[in-house]
Scaffold this active site. Structure first.
Site, PDB file in Angstrom:
ATOM      1  N   ARG B  57       1.487 -15.483  14.518  1.00  0.00           N
ATOM      2  CA  ARG B  57       0.378 -14.585  14.817  1.00  0.00           C
ATOM      3  C   ARG B  57      -0.832 -14.805  13.920  1.00  0.00           C
ATOM      4  NH1 ARG B  57       1.999  -8.975  15.029  1.00  0.00           N
ATOM      5  NH2 ARG B  57       3.776  -9.756  16.131  1.00  0.00           N
ATOM      6  N   THR B  58      -0.623 -14.975  12.630  1.00  0.00           N
ATOM      7  CA  THR B  58      -1.770 -15.142  11.735  1.00  0.00           C
ATOM      8  C   THR B  58      -2.498 -16.444  12.044  1.00  0.00           C
ATOM      9  OG1 THR B  58      -0.571 -13.921  10.040  1.00  0.00           O
ATOM     10  CG2 THR B  58      -2.514 -15.125   9.327  1.00  0.00           C
ATOM     11  N   ARG B 107      -2.000 -20.767   4.028  1.00  0.00           N
ATOM     12  CA  ARG B 107      -0.847 -19.911   3.722  1.00  0.00           C
ATOM     13  C   ARG B 107       0.157 -20.741   2.950  1.00  0.00           C
ATOM     14  NH1 ARG B 107       2.420 -15.908   7.662  1.00  0.00           N
ATOM     15  NH2 ARG B 107       0.601 -14.693   7.094  1.00  0.00           N
ATOM     16  N   HIS B 135      -2.558 -10.905   0.803  1.00  0.00           N
ATOM     17  CA  HIS B 135      -2.803 -11.275   2.191  1.00  0.00           C
ATOM     18  C   HIS B 135      -4.054 -10.500   2.599  1.00  0.00           C
ATOM     19  CE1 HIS B 135      -2.416 -12.489   6.205  1.00  0.00           C
ATOM     20  NE2 HIS B 135      -1.234 -12.019   6.528  1.00  0.00           N
TER      21      HIS B 135
END
Lengths: 417, 308
Positions: B57-58, B107, B135
């Site tokens: 999703r990110t 990430r 985050h």
């Protein structure tokens, strides 16, 4: 060949006093004052016994690219360290008389005195004990697995019992390994904000209390390598009061830096054990002042650039310290925490006595292992000027006070003009 | 006002910088709802997504955000690339840097790794999650969702519940919500509460009823089973019983309290499935929508700073 040091501020850790005066040496030993062939005009600067740094890592055998005996010895000479007592956590570890003999032969390249500790268990794996008797004969001063803890209390108790029968000194790293596993900082607010896994100082107390129980059981001569927080101090004091043959050390970095110095993941501040909270730092200094902690050492641990240029959790722990031990200790002197004789007792007299070495004193007949230094000379440390092959110092760019002007080993000048 | 060269965390941001990101994101959210295509401020710029840790999703959200603004977007799955061949993070960064990207979205499973990388490259770096550290875009999208739902982002009582210890979302959120002067409560079993957290200006409790009392916002966290290296809770069913959010526990919060979750959800572990789907209480879908808007805003502001 004789030399007279004139007009020196003499630091005598044995008497605990400082006095202005002269010191004469001849044929490698300190003698009664008198005329000499050569004169060193000290101009009121400090003259003290050379430092005995207990727990130095040299990369021989196995990691010579990080540090050789020659480079470590030069760093020692520049730092006023006249005796290095080296750790056995090499590759392979120093766990047999043959490997010890090999390391000793290479150590001759160093301009200062070098002694060795040997591993307590084979391959430092915590399983079988090493040949403690042969290793003593081959010159091992003490037995340690470095920062690895012998987890099995039964195995450790047998090692201690056997060592006791030979009068060997055992050096342990008092930490509870199941708590320290996978951690890289001391737990608390800072660790939480940085998202780093932390260990409670209680792990040190647990490790120490277990070890002290086994010391009481076996009667072995025991030295805790690094006591860095307040939690373990009551047990240490109680053991000494009960008459156990116990001493303890700490690292200069834990006395002069704290957990917040890690700041934005600065890996040069990643140490084993990790840097502690300010309260613990002050408690450790207090314990040095009152004699609970006997020894201050640099725990010189060279790491190459690659092993430090990594995310904090993945970076290798440890810092070089031979050359910065004395100027860093001057922070404790200038901060009003410790006198110069107190510092020299912890960095010279006590380690020498505990390890059965000559030195650590200015008395007549003692070896002429000396350091001449200016405790007030200011400078900004540039890590690229260090003599060590590895440049991983936490003091890079730091303002320091205290410069070594000259170092003598056995009457021979090894540093300074 | 927004002067940052990178978006590495919430910690370095000034409250006015946070507000600026949220204001711009709000306009993007509105124009998306109205079906308008935004102007293309990132046209001609190259955005590279480097994910050293799995994410669906990110990564998708950053990709869509960049494409909507006209950037050329490339996503690299780092787990299957040169990292496997032993290349260090810094070498990977230097190699990529030589290709002159404009925006780097990273990430990484280790705390501080994105900070380290940002020191070595010339482009703007966005932290898409580093270890248990921060985050930031998640906290910003949560903040935007709260502001749109509650009409403000201050003087709210916000309960963050569950696995705080392993959560970078919790860290970024508690820092952001604290900066904006809200009352933050952390609720969870003590084994999942990081040490020293009570010193961060938050209330800490292990009782859901007490933690949810009169809360305006209930933020549930995913139980991060993959980050756990030992026993933290006795079982998922006991965890659900004591800390899972269901309609009964939610009655202790304000009647108009909203329910949030950063996803992906473990239904029946930290949140009741029916409640998660209740459009009157749950804003989970809106969080995903705001994620794209916030990332558009953050990237545009960083690109503007780079352009000078």
């Amino acid at each position: 060949m004789s030399t007279l040091f004139t007009d020196a501020r003499l630091i005598d850790p044995v008497s605990g006093e400082e006095r202005r005066g002269d010191l004469r040496i001849e044929d490698g030993r300190i003698t009664a004052p008198g005329p000499a062939a050569q004169v060193v005009e000290c101009g009121g600067k400090c003259l003290a016994p050379g430092l005995v740094d207990w727990g130095v890592k040299v990369g021989e055998p196995g990691e010579r690219h990080k540090e050789s005996f020659r480079s470590a010895g030069q760093a020692a000479a520049r730092g006023g360290v006249t005796t290095m007592v080296c750790r056995p956590d090499t590759q392979p570890p120093i766990d047999s008389p043959e490997i010890l003999a090999q390391a000793r032969s290479h150590a001759e390249e160093a301009p200062v005195r070098v002694h060795h500790m040997a591993a307590l268990t084979k391959a430092r794996s915590g399983g079988e004990m090493t040949e403690i008797g042969f290793l003593l004969d081959a010159g091992a001063l003490a037995f340690t697995d470095g920062v690895r803890v012998v987890r099995d209390a039964r195995i450790l108790s047998r090692c201690l019992t056997y060592a006791r029968s030979l009068g060997a000194l055992v050096v342990a790293h008092p930490q509870e390994p199941s708590l320290t596993a996978g951690t890289c900082v001391t737990s608390g607010k800072f660790a939480t904000l940085r998202g780093l896994s932390g260990v409670s100082p209680m792990a040190e107390r647990m490790g120490l209390e277990r070890d002290l129980a086994l010391v009481e059981m076996t009667g072995v001569r025991y030295h805790a390598d690094q006591i860095t927080c307040a939690a373990g101090l009551p047990a240490l004091r109680a053991a000494k009061a009960a008459g156990l043959d116990v001493t303890a050390g700490t690292s200069i970095h834990h006395l002069t830096l704290n957990a917040l110095d890690v700041a934005d993941y600065r890996t040069f501040f990643k140490l084993t054990p990790p840097l502690r909270d300010e309260d613990d730092r002050l408690a450790a200094i207090e314990a040095v002042a009152d004699g609970t902690i006997d020894v201050i050492a640099s725990f010189h641990t060279p790491q190459d650039e690659e092993s430090k240029r990594l995310p904090f959790e993945a970076a290798a722990p440890g810092a070089v310290g031979l050359e910065t031990l004395l100027p860093a200790a001057m922070r404790l002197y200038h901060g009003g925490h410790l006198s110069l004789p107190q510092i020299w007792r912890a960095m010279s007299t006590n380690p020498a006595q505990r390890l059965g070495l000559e030195g650590g004193t200015l008395e007549e007949g003692a070896p002429a292992d000396l350091v001449l230094f200016d405790p007030d000379a200011p400078f900004v440390l540039d890590r690229w000027t260090l003599a060590s092959k590895a440049k991983n110092t936490p003091f890079d760019g730091a303002r320091m006070e205290g410069r070594v002007l000259g170092t003598w080993v056995g009457g021979r000048r090894v540093f300074g003009e | 006002m927004f002067r940052q060269p990178h978006l590495l965390g919430i910690e370095p941001l000034h409250p006015l910088e946070i507000t600026e990101i949220l204001d711009l994101a709000d306009t993007y959210a509105e124009s998306a709802r109205a079906g308008e295509r935004p102007h293309r401020p990132l046209q001609g710029l190259t955005q590279v997504n480097m994910f050293f840790e799995n994410s669906t999703r990110t990564q998708a959200s950053f990709e869509i955000a960049g494409k909507r603004l006209g950037a050329d977007v490339m996503s690299m799955a780092m787990q299957t690339s040169s990292v496997k061949k032993g290349e260090t993070l810094i070498d990977t960064a230097m190699t990529l840097n030589a290709m002159r990207p404009d925006l780097l979205v990273v990430r990484h499973p280790q705390s501080g790794a994105v900070d380290l990388l940002a020191q070595k490259v010339d482009c703007a770096v966005l932290n898409a999650g580093d270890g248990r550290h921060e985050h930031p875009t998640q906290a910003l999208l949560d903040a935007l969702t709260i502001r749109r739902e509650k009409g403000r982002l201050h003087r709210l009582t916000i309960a963050i519940c569950g696995d705080i210890a392993h959560s970078r979302v919790a860290r970024s959120n508690l820092i952001l919500l604290g900066k904006m002067e809200n009352r933050v409560r952390l609720v969870g079993p003590p084994t999942l509460m990081p040490a020293g957290v009570a010193d961060l200006g938050v209330e800490v409790t292990d009782d859901m009823e007490e933690g949810l009392r009169d809360a305006d916002v209930v933020m549930m966290l995913r139980l991060q089973r993959e980050r756990m290296d030992g026993a933290f809770i006795p079982s998922e069913r006991e965890y659900y019983h004591r800390f899972g959010l269901d309609a009964a526990k939610l009655t202790h919060a304000k009647p108009d309290a909203i329910v949030m979750h950063p996803g992906p959800m473990n239904r029946g572990v930290e949140i009741d499935g029916t409640l998660a789907d209740d459009i009157n209480r749950s804003v989970i879908q809106e969080q995903v929508e705001m994620g794209v808007a916030v990332r558009m805003a953050a990237m545009e502001l960083l690109a503007r700073n780079r352009a000078g």
